[in-house]
Design a protein around this motif. Sequence first.
Motif, PDB file in Angstrom:
ATOM      1  N   ARG A  46       0.859  -1.189   0.000  1.00 34.93           N
ATOM      2  CA  ARG A  46       0.000   0.000   0.000  1.00 34.93           C
ATOM      3  C   ARG A  46       0.896   1.240   0.000  1.00 34.93           C
ATOM      4  NH1 ARG A  46      -5.364  -1.273   1.269  1.00 34.93           N
ATOM      5  NH2 ARG A  46      -5.623  -3.441   2.007  1.00 34.93           N
ATOM      6  N   ILE A  47       0.658   2.125  -0.942  1.00 34.88           N
ATOM      7  CA  ILE A  47       1.419   3.360  -1.041  1.00 34.88           C
ATOM      8  C   ILE A  47       0.484   4.521  -0.736  1.00 34.88           C
ATOM      9  CG2 ILE A  47       2.767   4.860  -2.554  1.00 34.88           C
ATOM     10  CD1 ILE A  47       3.565   2.388  -4.154  1.00 34.88           C
ATOM     11  N   ASP A  48       0.791   5.244   0.310  1.00 35.28           N
ATOM     12  CA  ASP A  48      -0.033   6.383   0.717  1.00 35.28           C
ATOM     13  C   ASP A  48       0.406   7.620  -0.063  1.00 35.28           C
ATOM     14  OD1 ASP A  48      -1.563   8.298   1.939  1.00 35.28           O
ATOM     15  OD2 ASP A  48      -0.660   8.087   3.937  1.00 35.28           O
ATOM     16  N   ALA A  49      -0.481   8.128  -0.914  1.00 41.40           N
ATOM     17  CA  ALA A  49      -0.184   9.307  -1.724  1.00 41.40           C
ATOM     18  C   ALA A  49      -0.936  10.542  -1.236  1.00 41.40           C
ATOM     19  CB  ALA A  49      -0.534   9.035  -3.182  1.00 41.40           C
ATOM     20  N   THR A  50      -1.331  10.551   0.020  1.00 40.93           N
ATOM     21  CA  THR A  50      -2.093  11.672   0.563  1.00 40.93           C
ATOM     22  C   THR A  50      -1.342  12.993   0.367  1.00 40.93           C
ATOM     23  OG1 THR A  50      -3.106  10.243   2.226  1.00 40.93           O
ATOM     24  CG2 THR A  50      -3.153  12.622   2.644  1.00 40.93           C
ATOM     25  N   GLY A  51      -2.048  13.998  -0.156  1.00 42.55           N
ATOM     26  CA  GLY A  51      -1.446  15.304  -0.383  1.00 42.55           C
ATOM     27  C   GLY A  51      -0.629  15.398  -1.656  1.00 42.55           C
ATOM     28  N   CYS A  52      -0.590  14.326  -2.439  1.00 38.91           N
ATOM     29  CA  CYS A  52       0.257  14.294  -3.637  1.00 38.91           C
ATOM     30  C   CYS A  52      -0.578  14.103  -4.898  1.00 38.91           C
ATOM     31  CB  CYS A  52       1.273  13.156  -3.544  1.00 38.91           C
ATOM     32  SG  CYS A  52       2.482  13.329  -2.225  1.00 38.91           S
ATOM     33  N   TYR A  53       0.015  14.495  -6.010  1.00 40.06           N
ATOM     34  CA  TYR A  53      -0.532  14.161  -7.313  1.00 40.06           C
ATOM     35  C   TYR A  53      -0.098  12.758  -7.699  1.00 40.06           C
ATOM     36  CZ  TYR A  53      -0.912  19.293  -7.787  1.00 40.06           C
ATOM     37  OH  TYR A  53      -1.190  20.612  -7.605  1.00 40.06           O
ATOM     38  N   VAL A  54      -0.954  12.057  -8.411  1.00 47.13           N
ATOM     39  CA  VAL A  54      -0.615  10.767  -9.013  1.00 47.13           C
ATOM     40  C   VAL A  54      -0.647  10.978 -10.531  1.00 47.13           C
ATOM     41  CG1 VAL A  54      -1.236   8.339  -9.260  1.00 47.13           C
ATOM     42  CG2 VAL A  54      -1.586   9.511  -7.060  1.00 47.13           C
ATOM     43  N   LEU A  55       0.499  10.762 -11.174  1.00 47.78           N
ATOM     44  CA  LEU A  55       0.661  11.104 -12.586  1.00 47.78           C
ATOM     45  C   LEU A  55       1.075   9.879 -13.391  1.00 47.78           C
ATOM     46  CD1 LEU A  55       3.217  14.047 -12.099  1.00 47.78           C
ATOM     47  CD2 LEU A  55       0.715  14.244 -11.998  1.00 47.78           C
ATOM     48  N   PRO A  56       0.743   9.865 -14.698  1.00 46.69           N
ATOM     49  CA  PRO A  56       1.410   8.883 -15.559  1.00 46.69           C
ATOM     50  C   PRO A  56       2.890   9.219 -15.661  1.00 46.69           C
ATOM     51  CG  PRO A  56       0.135  10.440 -16.886  1.00 46.69           C
ATOM     52  CD  PRO A  56      -0.177  10.743 -15.439  1.00 46.69           C
ATOM     53  N   GLY A  57       3.736   8.215 -15.685  1.00 47.65           N
ATOM     54  CA  GLY A  57       5.172   8.451 -15.783  1.00 47.65           C
ATOM     55  C   GLY A  57       5.519   9.309 -16.985  1.00 47.65           C
ATOM     56  N   GLY A  58       6.510  10.170 -16.818  1.00 46.11           N
ATOM     57  CA  GLY A  58       6.927  11.051 -17.893  1.00 46.11           C
ATOM     58  C   GLY A  58       7.476  10.275 -19.083  1.00 46.11           C
ATOM     59  N   VAL A  59       7.231  10.809 -20.277  1.00 35.78           N
ATOM     60  CA  VAL A  59       7.715  10.204 -21.528  1.00 35.78           C
ATOM     61  C   VAL A  59       8.569  11.251 -22.239  1.00 35.78           C
ATOM     62  CG1 VAL A  59       7.059   9.145 -23.716  1.00 35.78           C
ATOM     63  CG2 VAL A  59       5.623   8.788 -21.677  1.00 35.78           C
ATOM     64  N   ASP A  60       9.867  11.022 -22.277  1.00 35.23           N
ATOM     65  CA  ASP A  60      10.802  11.949 -22.925  1.00 35.23           C
ATOM     66  C   ASP A  60      11.195  11.351 -24.273  1.00 35.23           C
ATOM     67  OD1 ASP A  60      12.776  13.716 -23.703  1.00 35.23           O
ATOM     68  OD2 ASP A  60      13.802  13.743 -21.768  1.00 35.23           O
ATOM     69  N   VAL A  61      10.692  11.960 -25.338  1.00 28.78           N
ATOM     70  CA  VAL A  61      10.882  11.374 -26.678  1.00 28.78           C
ATOM     71  C   VAL A  61      12.049  11.988 -27.431  1.00 28.78           C
ATOM     72  CG1 VAL A  61       8.497  10.607 -26.940  1.00 28.78           C
ATOM     73  CG2 VAL A  61       9.104  12.941 -27.622  1.00 28.78           C
ATOM     74  N   HIS A  62      12.980  12.640 -26.703  1.00 31.96           N
ATOM     75  CA  HIS A  62      14.148  13.211 -27.380  1.00 31.96           C
ATOM     76  C   HIS A  62      15.345  13.165 -26.439  1.00 31.96           C
ATOM     77  CE1 HIS A  62      15.693  16.591 -30.271  1.00 31.96           C
ATOM     78  NE2 HIS A  62      16.667  15.758 -29.910  1.00 31.96           N
ATOM     79  N   THR A  63      16.067  12.036 -26.468  1.00 27.45           N
ATOM     80  CA  THR A  63      17.299  11.909 -25.685  1.00 27.45           C
ATOM     81  C   THR A  63      18.411  11.355 -26.565  1.00 27.45           C
ATOM     82  OG1 THR A  63      16.902   9.625 -24.897  1.00 27.45           O
ATOM     83  CG2 THR A  63      15.946  11.436 -23.596  1.00 27.45           C
ATOM     84  N   HIS A  64      19.643  11.603 -26.123  1.00 30.28           N
ATOM     85  CA  HIS A  64      20.826  11.111 -26.844  1.00 30.28           C
ATOM     86  C   HIS A  64      21.805  10.525 -25.824  1.00 30.28           C
ATOM     87  CE1 HIS A  64      19.709  13.070 -30.649  1.00 30.28           C
ATOM     88  NE2 HIS A  64      19.449  14.166 -29.961  1.00 30.28           N
ATOM     89  N   MET A  65      21.626   9.275 -25.462  1.00 26.25           N
ATOM     90  CA  MET A  65      22.557   8.607 -24.564  1.00 26.25           C
ATOM     91  C   MET A  65      23.726   8.036 -25.369  1.00 26.25           C
ATOM     92  SD  MET A  65      20.827   9.131 -21.810  1.00 26.25           S
ATOM     93  CE  MET A  65      19.120   9.375 -21.277  1.00 26.25           C
ATOM     94  N   GLN A  66      24.932   8.247 -24.868  1.00 29.25           N
ATOM     95  CA  GLN A  66      26.134   7.693 -25.490  1.00 29.25           C
ATOM     96  C   GLN A  66      26.268   8.081 -26.959  1.00 29.25           C
ATOM     97  OE1 GLN A  66      25.329   3.626 -23.174  1.00 29.25           O
ATOM     98  NE2 GLN A  66      27.132   3.454 -24.466  1.00 29.25           N
ATOM     99  N   MET A  67      25.828   9.270 -27.304  1.00 27.65           N
ATOM    100  CA  MET A  67      25.865   9.668 -28.709  1.00 27.65           C
ATOM    101  C   MET A  67      27.211  10.274 -29.073  1.00 27.65           C
ATOM    102  SD  MET A  67      23.462  12.324 -30.820  1.00 27.65           S
ATOM    103  CE  MET A  67      23.890  12.800 -32.498  1.00 27.65           C
ATOM    104  N   PRO A  68      27.909   9.747 -30.072  1.00 30.45           N
ATOM    105  CA  PRO A  68      29.148  10.383 -30.533  1.00 30.45           C
ATOM    106  C   PRO A  68      28.829  11.719 -31.206  1.00 30.45           C
ATOM    107  CG  PRO A  68      28.991   8.099 -31.262  1.00 30.45           C
ATOM    108  CD  PRO A  68      27.638   8.491 -30.768  1.00 30.45           C
ATOM    109  N   PHE A  69      29.563  12.764 -30.815  1.00 36.24           N
ATOM    110  CA  PHE A  69      29.328  14.077 -31.420  1.00 36.24           C
ATOM    111  C   PHE A  69      30.498  14.986 -31.105  1.00 36.24           C
ATOM    112  CE2 PHE A  69      27.639  18.388 -31.703  1.00 36.24           C
ATOM    113  CZ  PHE A  69      26.959  18.347 -32.904  1.00 36.24           C
ATOM    114  N   GLY A  70      30.947  15.714 -32.095  1.00 39.42           N
ATOM    115  CA  GLY A  70      31.963  16.736 -31.888  1.00 39.42           C
ATOM    116  C   GLY A  70      33.282  16.211 -31.354  1.00 39.42           C
TER     117      GLY A  70
END
Length: 472
Positions: A46-70
């Motif tokens: 049981r997770i008590d979220a009293t006083g908090c917002y419950v949101l769908p997890g964020g979706v970041d559709v623009h990232t560059h992990m380990q990207m070779p550049f410059g």
Amino acid sequence: MTRTLVSGGTLVSTTGATPTDVLVEGETVTALLAPGTGEEFSVDTRIDATGCYVLPGGVDVHTHMQMPFGGTEASDTFATGTRAAAFGGTTTIVDFAVQRTGEVVEESLAAWHAKAEGNCAIDYGFHVILGGVDEDSLKAMDSLVAHEGISSFKLFMAYPGVFHSDDGQILRAMQRATDNGATIMMHAENGTAIDVLVQQALAAGNTDPVFHGLTRPAALEGEAVNRAIALAEVAGDTPLYVVHVSSSPALDRIASARSEGRNVFAETCPQYLCLTLEDHLGAGGPGSFEGAKYACSTPLRSKHEPHARDLWKGLRTDDLAVVSTDHCPFCFNDQKQLGRGDFSRIPNGLGLVEHRMDLVHQGVVDGNLSLQRWVETCSTTPARMFGMYPRKGTVAPGSDADIVIYDPAATTTISAQTHHMNLDHSAFEGVTLQGRVRTVLSRGRTVVDRGTWSGREGHGRYVRRGLSQYLR
């Protein structure tokens, strides 16, 4: 199968904020319940979220992990970058597999799968950058859409000699996307004109980081956006998604196309909403290299012009549909130093994947955005735009249990000393924001709780995406 009840919180969606209990079984949301009614269920956690917002997890559709550049590589690996994303309330990223001229698209994608597989702490997908548009890469687009769950391809009007595609190549790729249903993502800057301005600045002895922005004027972003929109029209109204929009001229052209009913969409990023050319890219004044921390493309814009104000307005009106990060971090103490004495050699990119949700929530606090629009631009719309909804981007029966419990009464102070990105500085060092991620569930598993990490590398799974669900 484990059963979890999140109770006492206020569920925030694109349609409102309602006190709701959420029942999770295994990796999936199974029920939304009236407050208190979940107590009748037998649950493991049981997770008590009293006083908090419950949101769908964020979706970041623009990232560059380990990207070779410059001449170097982005400092976050898929392991460190996805862990940092989770701390910031993002539970899905879509990164970019890079194909360069002469490379086989499928082999380039396989290389990115090898980097990510077994290392990601949250779920992930891929777009493909087409650095070389030819008959083979066009055929590969069809195959990736049909068989690999990749339905978006990025092209560049910038970076001649690296990623740049000319108008003919762009048109051919757009025509293929029109046929197979894919979305074309566009880095819209007039790269050949920018190169002229860069060489002129260097010849005049103007080498400081601020000239990175001054040689990439807003007019050349607006011109490229206009050209991309025209090419998409000629190609049959190809779905066009303009990345990292930073300026009023670019937004004006996007808004105009949208008013005509065109399938033209766009994102902006927190840096363009909050940072400026003078205070950040020009930090320290003449002779200072401090501004190298803030070199990114498109660049930060002048605080004396209405760009940031217009971008916030664009988010409210849906002319800007998504807030992403363009997360591509480079450490200041070694990597950014490659551009000392020549701003054109500064590796372009900022590290922001951990702070997007908090920074945009501050926009809610400041009255720039509604609570519902925060969730829409950071979670629901990116999931819809890139074919992941309703598995991602919503808290609803049948969706993945990617859930963020967000405390609006707490505060977050951003610092390189406390962030989790593999980065020796922060673009928002010392900034205090209202609101804080408290608990994060990724597919039903608690990975962050009150600043404590309980996730693991390899938990994240590859997400095969469908076509865009956001077309007009």
